[in-house]
Every structure is written in structure tokens, then in C-alpha cells.
Design a protein around this motif. Structure first.
Motif, mmCIF file in Angstrom:
data_model
loop_
_atom_site.group_PDB
_atom_site.id
_atom_site.type_symbol
_atom_site.label_atom_id
_atom_site.label_comp_id
_atom_site.label_asym_id
_atom_site.label_seq_id
_atom_site.Cartn_x
_atom_site.Cartn_y
_atom_site.Cartn_z
ATOM 1 N N LEU A 9 -4.487 6.674 1.334
ATOM 2 C CA LEU A 9 -4.111 5.410 0.710
ATOM 3 C C LEU A 9 -4.558 5.365 -0.741
ATOM 4 O O LEU A 9 -5.686 5.754 -1.069
ATOM 5 C CB LEU A 9 -4.729 4.235 1.474
ATOM 6 N N VAL A 16 0.657 5.795 -0.154
ATOM 7 C CA VAL A 16 -0.176 6.961 0.112
ATOM 8 C C VAL A 16 0.258 8.098 -0.796
ATOM 9 O O VAL A 16 1.403 8.144 -1.263
ATOM 10 C CB VAL A 16 -0.088 7.400 1.589
ATOM 11 N N LEU A 76 0.828 -1.204 0.000
ATOM 12 C CA LEU A 76 0.000 0.000 0.000
ATOM 13 C C LEU A 76 0.861 1.253 0.000
ATOM 14 O O LEU A 76 1.893 1.330 0.675
ATOM 15 C CB LEU A 76 -0.917 0.003 1.228
#
Length: 337
Positions: A271, A265, A263
Motif C-alpha cells: 500500500l 499499491v 488506496l
């Protein structure tokens, strides 16, 4: 303990399963009369949780069963019970679930319905295993004239409670409001669960346009009309009564398989994920929504689309607003909240 995985959604399942269970115990449904409850009490019919089977479980009256089971009848007649819906409304279908009742299931059933102006004052309390209706209870229920109630489902044959046959889905076309149903079994036997799928019906003529009400609530006629995923919990749970008992009493999706392996950002710390899950709910009455969690202003709406990104769960959705009597149904009137 024997168990089965949750049945997957398939195109062959009837459309009415997307509606609300108006008889569930969590919606306030209750059994107010039963001719016989010798092996298992009729109130089990309305449990929210799926039926279970415990091979070693017995009571002083015989095998413990998670449903309603009567004795083998040795007198004239057949067994039946009266259920008071937790949410009166329009019924679109039934699921007569015979799970785990294989050699002891009710062979036939029929279902009647009525809309009573006044709710009966009698009810069945406590554990009624090993009991049957008393003469005074028969006398009291006779005042309801249940024999003459509208027949929604004529006598039909039921399937035994094996995993591939336990769900007996029954479509209903009856446009009138219902408060009570009479479930008949012929001549005796067991049923695990009864689900009464429909849409709550409120008398909006008694609600002022100045009253702030939850327009999407189950009791006010709200209903889920579409969703992207309901792996762990159906979106209709969000409009149920009160606070959720646990995380299973809400809408929860599976984790999306297209989420990134790592993941990341953006510059704002948000995110970066692909996709989202959604559910569309139709309000019980068109209205102007003034409060969700923070205050918003928009024109009259009839439907809302709730989006969660990328996936996860929501316990409850409340849309507080004021009903409107004059409104347009043109798609441009649907606002993004």
C-alpha cells in the motif's frame, strides 16, 4: 450513566504523565490496609478504567461510588490506606483523581512512602464495602511504622471532582526506590483514583549478563519517552505485564487524516500511504537485543523507536536481550533494528 471524553493532551499537563502507573491493578498494585471503607472500598483507587458515575446505583450502606470513600469521621484522627506498588520504582508524580466526588471528596491529602525489604503478608480480600479496619489489622499494620515513612507530598488541599478540577497533579522529587505508599486523607471523604507515575527500578546487579530478559518491560524500568499520537491508547501500554486484556490495553493511534481517499499499491503489492506514527522507548538497561519477533543482531542499545505505517495499534512490545555493563552512549551506537 454520566461519562466524559478522554482528556486531551495539552502542554500544561505535567511531563510525568508519560511515565508508567506503578500502582495500577493491572501492574499488580494492591491495597493492603485501609482505616475505613464504609461507602466504597479502597481497592477501587487502583482500577485501570476511568471512574464512572451511575446516578441510580446504591448499596445497603449508601450511594455507590467508583472510588474509595470513608464515613464522616466521628472520632479523633483521619483516614488513610497503604498501597503496595505492583512495580517498585522511582516515583515522579501522582494524579489524585476526585472524579464525581463533589460534595463528598476528601478536602486534603498527604502521601508518604517506604522501601520495605520484605513485603507484608497481610492483604485485604473481597468486597469490603461497609467495613472498617479491625483492632487486629491496626495492630498488624503498626509494625510497619508508617507514621515515620518519608513524606513525598505534604498536606495539600484537593479540588472537587468536577471535570475541570478533578485531576490533582502532584510533582515529586525523590530519588529512592519505593515499594509502598501511605495515602492520607483529612479528615475523611472520597477519592476516585490514585495513579503513581514513575519508572520501575530493578536491581541489575542480580541479573547475569547471560540472562535473556525483556529489556524494555515496565517491571525492568522501560519507559516511553516520546510518541507521535496516542488518541486511543498510550504507547506505555505496550510494555505492560502479560497479554493485553483487550484492544484498549495497548498503543493505538487515530486514523491519519492525510491518508489517500483511494488506496493504491505498488508493483510489489504494498500500500502506498504517506506518513507514519512512532513511539520512542528507553530500555530499563542498555543491552544487546537478540529477539524481537524474529532474531536480529546489533550492538548495545539504550532506546528503540517503533514505527507503524500509516497508523493503527500494537498490543505489546517485547525486546529480549542481555544486559551489558560496559557500553557507549554516543548516538552512533543507537542501531536501527
Amino acid at each position: 450513566m454520566a461519562s466524559r471524553p478522554v482528556q486531551k493532551e495539552t502542554s500544561s499537563r505535567p511531563h510525568f504523565l508519560q511515565f508508567n502507573n506503578l500502582a495500577c491493578e493491572t501492574a499488580g498494585g494492591k491495597v493492603i490496609f485501609a482505616t475505613d471503607e464504609w461507602f466504597a472500598p479502597a481497592r477501587n483507587l487502583l482500577k485501570r478504567d476511568p471512574p464512572e458515575f451511575i446516578a441510580s446505583a446504591f448499596t445497603e450502606y449508601g450511594k455507590w461510588m467508583d472510588g474509595w470513600e470513608t464515613r464522616r469521621k466521628r472520632i479523633a484522627g483521619h483516614d488513610w490506606c497503604i498501597i503496595q506498588l505492583g512495580v517498585p520504582g522511582i516515583i515522579h508524580g501522582f494524579d489524585v483523581d476526585t472524579s464525581f466526588f463533589t460534595g463528598n471528596y476528601a478536602p486534603y491529602t498527604s502521601i508518604q512512602a517506604a522501601c520495605l525489604d520484605q513485603m507484608p503478608s497481610f492483604t485485604l480480600e473481597g468486597d469490603r464495602t461497609g467495613m472498617a479496619a479491625s483492632p487486629s489489622q491496626f495492630e498488624a499494620v503498626a509494625q510497619l511504622n508508617t507514621d515515620s515513612w518519608e513524606e513525598l507530598v505534604p498536606m495539600i488541599k484537593l479540588n472537587p471532582g468536577y471535570s475541570e478540577s478533578c485531576h490533582n497533579y502532584l510533582n515529586v522529587t525523590y530519588p529512592h526506590r519505593v515499594t509502598h505508599i501511605r495515602l492520607n486523607i483529612y479528615p475523611d471523604g472520597g477519592i476516585a483514583r490514585l495513579k503513581v507515575y514513575g519508572i520501575g527500578k530493578t536491581d541489575w546487579s542480580t541479573v547475569s549478563s547471560q540472562d535473556l530478559v525483556d529489556l524494555v518491560a515496565l517491571v525492568n524500568g522501560g519507559v516511553c519517552v516520546g510518541y507521535s499520537d496516542a488518541h486511543f491508547g498510550h504507547p506505555r501500554n505496550m510494555i505492560g505485564l502479560g497479554r493485553a486484556d483487550n484492544m484498549g490495553d495497548g498503543w493505538e493511534t487515530a486514523r491519519r487524516l492525510d491518508r489517500p481517499k483511494v488506496l493504491k499499491v505498488n508493483e510489489k503489492g504494498i500500500l502506498q500511504v504517506r506518513g507514519c506514527e512512532w513511539a520512542i522507548l528507553r530500555l530499563g538497561h542498555p543491552g544487546i537485543i537478540s529477539k524481537i519477533e524474529s532474531v536480529v543482531q546489533c550492538g548495545p542499545v539504550t532506546h528503540v523507536r517503533l514505527v507503524i505505517a500509516p497508523d493503527g495499534g500494537v498490543s505489546r512490545l517485547r525486546l529480549w536481550g542481555r544486559p551489558v555493563s560496559n557500553y557507549l552512549t554516543h548516538p552512533q551506537q543507537i542501531s536501527k533494528l
